[in-house]
Design a protein around this motif. Structure first.
Motif, short mmCIF file in Angstrom:
data_model
loop_
_atom_site.label_atom_id
_atom_site.label_comp_id
_atom_site.label_asym_id
_atom_site.label_seq_id
_atom_site.Cartn_x
_atom_site.Cartn_y
_atom_site.Cartn_z
N HIS A 62 76.18 67.11 78.04
CA HIS A 62 76.32 66.83 76.50
C HIS A 62 77.92 66.60 76.20
O HIS A 62 78.73 67.02 76.94
N GLU A 92 70.99 68.91 69.50
CA GLU A 92 69.66 68.49 69.27
C GLU A 92 69.71 67.17 69.00
O GLU A 92 68.80 66.24 69.74
N GLU A 93 70.60 66.42 68.36
CA GLU A 93 70.58 65.19 68.39
C GLU A 93 70.92 64.42 69.53
O GLU A 93 70.32 63.34 69.75
N GLN A 94 71.78 64.83 70.31
CA GLN A 94 71.82 64.29 71.71
C GLN A 94 70.54 64.40 72.37
O GLN A 94 70.22 63.40 73.24
N VAL A 95 69.98 65.46 72.46
CA VAL A 95 68.63 65.65 73.14
C VAL A 95 67.68 64.70 72.73
O VAL A 95 66.91 63.87 73.68
N LYS A 96 67.43 64.58 71.42
CA LYS A 96 66.40 63.50 70.86
C LYS A 96 66.86 62.09 71.26
O LYS A 96 66.11 61.18 71.56
N ALA A 97 68.18 61.69 71.42
CA ALA A 97 68.79 60.40 71.62
C ALA A 97 68.26 60.20 73.28
O ALA A 97 67.98 59.17 73.63
N LYS A 98 68.30 60.97 74.22
CA LYS A 98 68.19 60.85 75.61
C LYS A 98 66.54 60.75 75.60
O LYS A 98 66.14 60.14 76.54
N ARG A 99 65.82 61.47 74.73
CA ARG A 99 64.46 61.54 74.97
C ARG A 99 63.83 59.78 74.37
O ARG A 99 63.18 59.48 75.33
N GLU A 100 64.39 59.38 73.47
CA GLU A 100 64.15 57.91 73.14
C GLU A 100 64.76 56.81 74.22
O GLU A 100 63.97 56.09 74.35
N GLU A 101 65.75 57.40 74.69
CA GLU A 101 66.37 56.63 75.97
C GLU A 101 65.39 56.56 76.96
O GLU A 101 65.07 55.44 77.77
N LYS A 103 62.33 56.97 77.00
CA LYS A 103 60.95 56.34 76.61
C LYS A 103 61.06 54.70 76.86
O LYS A 103 60.28 54.27 77.28
#
Length: 130
Positions: A62, A92-101, A103
């Motif tokens: 991160h 949390e925002e960075q984790v969410k962005a990584k999950r979207e990436e 996918k």
């Protein structure tokens, strides 16, 4: 070793705020020019910071952006360390962005499915003595 008042060394503050496990690790990150103070790269660990400065630095996978609220007197418990800064980029925002990436990234082929790769074909040929 501890500076009192409104100023403190960058590596010492990063250690006090518990972003790094040891002061030497904090110093290495600073010396590698990976820490930005108010948008400018810090060239050394002894850079002086004051309350109100914004720091940007990598921590694991991160990138942390924090605002210095206080200099601190010691490396105390986590609750005391969290009072030294305000987190401007929650993880949390960075984790969410990584999950979207993840996918949208192309899926990797599972081993053993579909046609064999060149390495797998060579292993099969070696097994069959061809």
């Amino acid at each position: 070793m501890t500076e009192t008042g409104d100023k403190i060394r960058l590596d010492l503050w990063l250690w006090y705020a518990r972003f790094f496990k040891t002061r030497s690790l904090a110093s290495k990150v600073c010396k590698a020019h990976k820490v930005r103070v108010n948008g400018e790269h810090s060239k050394k660990a002894s850079t002086t910071i004051t309350p109100g400065d914004v720091l940007t630095f990598p921590q694991g996978p991160h990138v942390r952006v924090v605002k210095v609220l206080a200099c601190g007197e010691r490396r105390g418990p986590a609750t005391e360390a969290q009072a030294l800064y305000e987190d401007l980029s929650p993880i949390e925002e960075q984790v969410k962005a990584k999950r979207e990436e993840a996918k949208t990234a192309p899926a990797l082929r599972e081993a053993g499915s579909g046609r064999p790769t060149k390495a797998e074909r060579r292993a099969i040929d070696k097994l069959m003595d061809r």
